[in-house]
Write an enzyme that holds these catalytic residues in place. Sequence first.
Site, PDB file in Angstrom:
ATOM      1  N   TYR A 182     -24.793 -60.648   3.897  1.00  0.00           N
ATOM      2  CA  TYR A 182     -23.557 -61.301   4.351  1.00  0.00           C
ATOM      3  C   TYR A 182     -23.245 -60.890   5.790  1.00  0.00           C
ATOM      4  CZ  TYR A 182     -21.084 -63.654   0.474  1.00  0.00           C
ATOM      5  OH  TYR A 182     -20.655 -64.536  -0.484  1.00  0.00           O
ATOM      6  N   ARG A 204     -23.236 -67.398  17.494  1.00  0.00           N
ATOM      7  CA  ARG A 204     -23.172 -68.850  17.685  1.00  0.00           C
ATOM      8  C   ARG A 204     -21.761 -69.264  18.111  1.00  0.00           C
ATOM      9  NH1 ARG A 204     -23.594 -74.327  15.575  1.00  0.00           N
ATOM     10  NH2 ARG A 204     -22.452 -75.161  17.343  1.00  0.00           N
ATOM     11  N   ASP A 254     -20.180 -70.868  21.806  1.00  0.00           N
ATOM     12  CA  ASP A 254     -19.238 -71.988  21.956  1.00  0.00           C
ATOM     13  C   ASP A 254     -18.043 -71.574  22.817  1.00  0.00           C
ATOM     14  OD1 ASP A 254     -20.702 -73.752  20.429  1.00  0.00           O
ATOM     15  OD2 ASP A 254     -19.707 -73.210  18.559  1.00  0.00           O
ATOM     16  N   MET A 261     -16.608 -73.161  26.315  1.00  0.00           N
ATOM     17  CA  MET A 261     -15.256 -73.687  26.531  1.00  0.00           C
ATOM     18  C   MET A 261     -14.598 -73.060  27.753  1.00  0.00           C
ATOM     19  SD  MET A 261     -13.400 -74.108  22.898  1.00  0.00           S
ATOM     20  CE  MET A 261     -14.025 -72.654  22.136  1.00  0.00           C
ATOM     21  N   PHE A 300     -15.260 -77.201  20.610  1.00  0.00           N
ATOM     22  CA  PHE A 300     -14.105 -76.424  20.126  1.00  0.00           C
ATOM     23  C   PHE A 300     -13.923 -76.551  18.616  1.00  0.00           C
ATOM     24  CE2 PHE A 300     -11.446 -80.164  21.708  1.00  0.00           C
ATOM     25  CZ  PHE A 300     -10.951 -80.553  20.481  1.00  0.00           C
ATOM     26  N   ASN A 334     -18.467 -56.278  -0.290  1.00  0.00           N
ATOM     27  CA  ASN A 334     -19.610 -56.154  -1.183  1.00  0.00           C
ATOM     28  C   ASN A 334     -20.262 -54.795  -1.080  1.00  0.00           C
ATOM     29  OD1 ASN A 334     -20.892 -58.230  -2.959  1.00  0.00           O
ATOM     30  ND2 ASN A 334     -20.208 -59.526  -1.294  1.00  0.00           N
ATOM     31  N   ASP A 350     -22.227 -51.761 -10.124  1.00  0.00           N
ATOM     32  CA  ASP A 350     -22.356 -53.069  -9.469  1.00  0.00           C
ATOM     33  C   ASP A 350     -21.055 -53.830  -9.647  1.00  0.00           C
ATOM     34  OD1 ASP A 350     -23.376 -55.312  -8.155  1.00  0.00           O
ATOM     35  OD2 ASP A 350     -25.352 -55.019  -9.016  1.00  0.00           O
ATOM     36  N   ASN A 367     -22.750 -63.206  -7.639  1.00  0.00           N
ATOM     37  CA  ASN A 367     -22.574 -62.683  -6.295  1.00  0.00           C
ATOM     38  C   ASN A 367     -23.657 -63.233  -5.370  1.00  0.00           C
ATOM     39  OD1 ASN A 367     -21.155 -61.115  -4.541  1.00  0.00           O
ATOM     40  ND2 ASN A 367     -22.086 -59.186  -5.167  1.00  0.00           N
ATOM     41  N   SER A 396     -22.925 -66.774  -4.571  1.00  0.00           N
ATOM     42  CA  SER A 396     -21.904 -66.873  -3.523  1.00  0.00           C
ATOM     43  C   SER A 396     -22.519 -66.729  -2.143  1.00  0.00           C
ATOM     44  CB  SER A 396     -20.861 -65.754  -3.676  1.00  0.00           C
ATOM     45  OG  SER A 396     -20.183 -65.878  -4.868  1.00  0.00           O
ATOM     46  N   THR A 400     -22.677 -69.702   0.771  1.00  0.00           N
ATOM     47  CA  THR A 400     -22.094 -69.513   2.102  1.00  0.00           C
ATOM     48  C   THR A 400     -23.138 -69.796   3.174  1.00  0.00           C
ATOM     49  OG1 THR A 400     -20.720 -67.790   1.146  1.00  0.00           O
ATOM     50  CG2 THR A 400     -20.789 -67.909   3.534  1.00  0.00           C
ATOM     51  N   THR A 438     -17.130 -68.796  -1.681  1.00  0.00           N
ATOM     52  CA  THR A 438     -16.037 -67.857  -1.445  1.00  0.00           C
ATOM     53  C   THR A 438     -15.166 -67.704  -2.680  1.00  0.00           C
ATOM     54  OG1 THR A 438     -16.049 -68.594   0.835  1.00  0.00           O
ATOM     55  CG2 THR A 438     -14.165 -67.317   0.129  1.00  0.00           C
ATOM     56  N   THR A 472     -16.781 -65.458  -5.069  1.00  0.00           N
ATOM     57  CA  THR A 472     -16.629 -64.065  -4.625  1.00  0.00           C
ATOM     58  C   THR A 472     -15.264 -63.531  -5.014  1.00  0.00           C
ATOM     59  OG1 THR A 472     -18.085 -64.421  -2.753  1.00  0.00           O
ATOM     60  CG2 THR A 472     -16.598 -62.560  -2.616  1.00  0.00           C
ATOM     61  N   THR A 486     -13.954 -57.321 -10.837  1.00  0.00           N
ATOM     62  CA  THR A 486     -14.549 -56.004 -10.626  1.00  0.00           C
ATOM     63  C   THR A 486     -13.463 -54.942 -10.461  1.00  0.00           C
ATOM     64  OG1 THR A 486     -16.378 -57.071  -9.492  1.00  0.00           O
ATOM     65  CG2 THR A 486     -16.142 -54.709  -9.175  1.00  0.00           C
ATOM     66  N   HIS A 506      -2.493 -70.586   5.575  1.00  0.00           N
ATOM     67  CA  HIS A 506      -1.821 -69.334   5.880  1.00  0.00           C
ATOM     68  C   HIS A 506      -2.297 -68.179   5.025  1.00  0.00           C
ATOM     69  CE1 HIS A 506       0.616 -66.957   8.357  1.00  0.00           C
ATOM     70  NE2 HIS A 506       0.798 -66.233   7.280  1.00  0.00           N
ATOM     71  N   GLU A 508      -5.153 -67.841   3.991  1.00  0.00           N
ATOM     72  CA  GLU A 508      -6.476 -67.550   4.564  1.00  0.00           C
ATOM     73  C   GLU A 508      -6.384 -66.488   5.665  1.00  0.00           C
ATOM     74  OE1 GLU A 508      -9.546 -68.100   4.145  1.00  0.00           O
ATOM     75  OE2 GLU A 508     -10.478 -67.788   6.088  1.00  0.00           O
ATOM     76  N   TYR A 535      -4.409 -64.065   5.808  1.00  0.00           N
ATOM     77  CA  TYR A 535      -4.286 -62.747   5.187  1.00  0.00           C
ATOM     78  C   TYR A 535      -5.522 -62.377   4.390  1.00  0.00           C
ATOM     79  CZ  TYR A 535       0.285 -62.290   7.044  1.00  0.00           C
ATOM     80  OH  TYR A 535       1.306 -62.158   7.940  1.00  0.00           O
ATOM     81  N   SER A 568      -7.265 -48.251   7.318  1.00  0.00           N
ATOM     82  CA  SER A 568      -6.699 -47.153   6.546  1.00  0.00           C
ATOM     83  C   SER A 568      -7.756 -46.095   6.262  1.00  0.00           C
ATOM     84  CB  SER A 568      -6.122 -47.678   5.228  1.00  0.00           C
ATOM     85  OG  SER A 568      -5.147 -48.649   5.476  1.00  0.00           O
ATOM     86  N   SER A 610       3.515 -46.707  -0.360  1.00  0.00           N
ATOM     87  CA  SER A 610       4.201 -47.754   0.413  1.00  0.00           C
ATOM     88  C   SER A 610       3.168 -48.729   0.983  1.00  0.00           C
ATOM     89  CB  SER A 610       5.023 -47.131   1.537  1.00  0.00           C
ATOM     90  OG  SER A 610       4.168 -46.491   2.459  1.00  0.00           O
ATOM     91  N   THR A 656       3.576 -55.640   7.510  1.00  0.00           N
ATOM     92  CA  THR A 656       2.624 -55.144   8.493  1.00  0.00           C
ATOM     93  C   THR A 656       3.225 -53.990   9.282  1.00  0.00           C
ATOM     94  OG1 THR A 656       1.896 -57.414   8.654  1.00  0.00           O
ATOM     95  CG2 THR A 656       1.020 -55.889  10.265  1.00  0.00           C
ATOM     96  N   LYS A 701       2.813 -50.806   7.569  1.00  0.00           N
ATOM     97  CA  LYS A 701       1.445 -50.308   7.675  1.00  0.00           C
ATOM     98  C   LYS A 701       1.210 -49.618   9.016  1.00  0.00           C
ATOM     99  CE  LYS A 701      -0.662 -53.500   4.471  1.00  0.00           C
ATOM    100  NZ  LYS A 701      -1.893 -52.954   3.928  1.00  0.00           N
ATOM    101  N   HIS A 713      -2.084 -66.224  20.978  1.00  0.00           N
ATOM    102  CA  HIS A 713      -1.504 -65.469  19.868  1.00  0.00           C
ATOM    103  C   HIS A 713      -2.497 -65.304  18.725  1.00  0.00           C
ATOM    104  CE1 HIS A 713       0.614 -64.487  16.243  1.00  0.00           C
ATOM    105  NE2 HIS A 713       0.308 -65.666  15.736  1.00  0.00           N
ATOM    106  N   PHE A 714      -3.082 -66.406  18.270  1.00  0.00           N
ATOM    107  CA  PHE A 714      -3.905 -66.216  17.067  1.00  0.00           C
ATOM    108  C   PHE A 714      -5.228 -65.533  17.371  1.00  0.00           C
ATOM    109  CE2 PHE A 714      -4.940 -70.891  17.585  1.00  0.00           C
ATOM    110  CZ  PHE A 714      -6.310 -70.771  17.714  1.00  0.00           C
ATOM    111  N   HIS A 715      -5.711 -65.660  18.616  1.00  0.00           N
ATOM    112  CA  HIS A 715      -6.873 -64.836  18.951  1.00  0.00           C
ATOM    113  C   HIS A 715      -6.484 -63.369  19.026  1.00  0.00           C
ATOM    114  CE1 HIS A 715      -8.763 -68.691  20.014  1.00  0.00           C
ATOM    115  NE2 HIS A 715      -9.898 -68.051  19.815  1.00  0.00           N
TER     116      HIS A 715
END
Lengths: 212, 142, 668
Positions: free
Chosen positions: C61, C71, C75, C79, C102, C123, C134, C141, C144, C148, C200, C203, C210, C283, C285, C287, C298, C314, C358, C361, C418-420
């Site tokens: 994986y 790859r 791209d 861009m 894009f 995994n 396992d 598994n 999966s 993918t 997915t 999985t 498991t 959304h 996704e 998380y 952690s 906590s 968050t 954390k 922001h999202f990057h």
Amino acid sequence: MTAMDVRERDPYRIHGGHGHALGGPAPIRIVVGYGFWIFLLSDIVMFSAFFAAYAVLAGKTAGGPSGAELFNLRNVAIETAALLLSSFTCGLAGLAVTARRSSWFYVAMTVTFVLGASFILLELREFVHMVASGAGPTRSAFLSAFFTLVGCHGLHVTAGLLWLLTMMAQIFAKGFRDDILRRFMCFSLFWHALDIIWVALFTVVYLLGASR
Amino acid sequence: MSNADDRHAQRRDTHDLERYDIDTAPGDEYLGDTDVGSGLRGYVIGLGLATLLTIASFWLPGTDLVWAPGVPVALVVLAIAQMGVHLVFFLHITTGPDNTNNALALAFGVLIVVLVIGGSIWIMANLDKNLMPMNAIMNMNR
Amino acid sequence: MLGKLSWDVIPFDQPLPMIASAVVALTILGVLAWVFLAGHFPYLWREWITSVDHKRIGVMYTLLALLMLLRGFSDAVMMRSQQALAFQAPGYLPPDHFNQVFSAHGTIMIFFGAMPFVIGLMNLVVPLQLGVRDVAFPTLNSVSLWLTATGALLVNISLVIGEFARTGWLPYPPLSETAYSPGVGVDYYLWAVQIAGVGTLLTGINFVTTILKMRAPGMSYLRMSMFCWTSLAASLLIVAAFPILTATLAMLTLDRYFGFHFFTNEAGGNMLMFVNLIWAWGHPEVYILVLPAFGIFSEVISTFSSKPLFGYRSMVAATLFICIVSFMVWLHHFFTMGAGADVNAAFGIATSIIAVGTGVKIYNWMFTMYGGRIRFATPMLWSLGFMVTFVIGGMTGVLLAVPPADFLLHNSLFLVAHFHNVIIGGVLFGAFAGYTYWFPKAFGFRLHEGWGKLAFWLTLIGFYATFVPLYAVGLLGMTRRMQHFDVPAWYPWVLVAGAGMIITTAGVVAQIIQLVVSIRQRAALRDSTGDPWDGRSLEWATPSPPPVFNFAALPHVEGEEPYWSIKQRAREQNRLRDEPEYEPIEMPRNSPTGFICAFFATVMGFALIWHIWWMVALGALGAFATFVVFAWRDKPEYVISAAEVARIDRANRSARREALATYTGPRP
């Protein structure tokens, strides 16, 4: 209660090994059953997306026929009866497995198959009739959502029938072996879950649709 | 800790296990309850209840028994009741300690279903209310 | 006979994709030729392709993820360079091609870069940390993994045969409907994502089962390591969210293939419904990707601060809180779509609330470091870089969660930055931290520290140099996905972002060199103890790499940080625990089911894209037959003898004894 007692009272060896948290990994039957249960829940979430689409698009008939004009509740009632009875006979097949009575198992499974197949045939007849009368899925957004939601359930039942036959062949070829029994447990979960989805379907789509 | 201690700890945990940690697979009835007679009784009761609820659902809209705008609510209540019957009598999902994980997973699934369907309906109804219908825009273009 | 397929679909007239794909194809053919000629194929088939061992599957994986990240990165380079050249000029990428670039970038990075990376680490590590042999369903598994890989293959085939979607990484209708996208691009997207999505989902089911049902004796929920907790939450989200994606894409597929009217302009279709449903998946996704990364941080922060994780409970609560609330915020992706103030406000407030989890954390990680004996190894650097970067990304996110602000910033490069900021700073840094942290566990030798640190600093500086200008230019009004632009005020920022890309590229090169150098110097970097970082959770109790059965005897867990307590006891008593009584171990047999199933899925996916209906039937039949054959086998397991188990475990014990003898107290 000693481990031996448990095993004797427990034909599936549910508690043959350790339990799940403090005693180490759960026995394989519980692991398999739980995994399949999670799969079923994900399947139900998938249906919920189709239900949401249906709920949003149910009124968008684009000048075409509405549910009230199309649905034949008598047909739906027969379908419902067939599926409910098949759920019952599938349960009986499970009891036959517990009792290791293969003849009863084949009879119950055959009846389940016949009931499931009649359900599918009735549904197909309804679909063919609707398409022929110009109310196919391309007519309006409402009909797209209807055919997709009901058809998706129908596809599940068809897959279940295929699985049912495979299951009978497996019991025939391999007998009541542990791994086959686990697979049968998953099959019966699947079959019962389809009936639960049908309850939501006939209520939301047919009964509410016809009274709209 | 010595080997003997380890074994002692293991025994202690096995003991705990028998007291608190009994677990069943979804679809399996609790052990001790798996003889065919009582199993059959469960399925027959389930079939009976489900049949009654189904008949009630189909019969209800045609009668004047329920105030007409209340019919959808009544139908949904009947459907939820019937799903409960199926879950308990056919799938053997209960709230017993042996079923905690199965029931929790179900609760999570139901929560997601409610959020997706409820949220979608709420959002889309709100959009419908706030946006100009498509054919009105078409008419404006004409 | 061949549906829509003909020689015309190969873009001979476009040199760029032709050269790129020729290079890729030649490389693949070269590798394949080498594998076959040098006689490596039987080994690969036996030990890797048909393997159902969770560690091997995890490594494969991760390998897939690294290739796809390259790859997707190429791209990104295209861009940024296009925009740097396209001020009052056409640039070098025609609009048609730019749109595909894009779209492919987003699709590949999320579905085939980030997802396999995170799932690969799950995994590799989760069963080891749980102290078991396992996952719940080893063969599934493998299915999966290969499904993918099928999705990734289909996306890359689109480079040569036909085209990819030009709709962005989420194919919004009506643009993605047949009327406006008549080609096969969207179909490539649909089937690639759909097939990989099934993988997915499986999985997710596998890991929920498991973690909930397969743990070492004594491993109660509140003794599990943080990474297991976040993996559990991510798997639950997969199980709950991916079916929505499946259903939504199925509806779009029905629209495209059979003329249904879910999302069309005509006959009552509602395109906004697609946006609604796709984000109900989209959304969670986010998380699904970032929660496992939180788990990695952690582990890393606690290990390299030589302290238990601060506020463990906590942290668990915050994880589960995020898991649930992530299903209540999806509308913030389309505030501008036209919902009323009440709906927008409700989802805006929910979005601000989810940041609290968050926040908890972040503070916990800081308090974990406080007073600790911190070692600044590469995984720790990635974690520190994450904390700073993610806080910035989170704050711009809270800004975007305010509907009135979102009306100004929606679809601008501010949003892109922001999202990057959260996905690179959160998911990618986390994946790299996990990659350097667990690499010795997987292969038995560490990665080169010097090159690793260089890669970190170059990536970090490159990231800021690229994306801070995008924030600025977004505030100046530049929207996303522009093939060229004419506004002079934007130009300097775009140039700086392009320069940042050069630094990031240097980081990528350093990362590749790190791998090569490490493999060449593996003797010097060897980890013989199985515990190179002075770790605290159970994976470090196994040798590196672990034997196929992981643990000779399942560990008996008595508290949090199970391996730390075992190790402390050994250090205090200056001796290892007594040798267990070795017993034969049953392990699942390897199976080609996953690979064969994926082969048929590839055939079927390709046939569906090109409308070759007989081939679709063939693929479906093949897949069903594969499952029946699998269901028919009689011996799913093989036995490893007690003597063999003892031999392997004694080698591990002697390495541990040596490490114990040379132990000189905590490392500086």
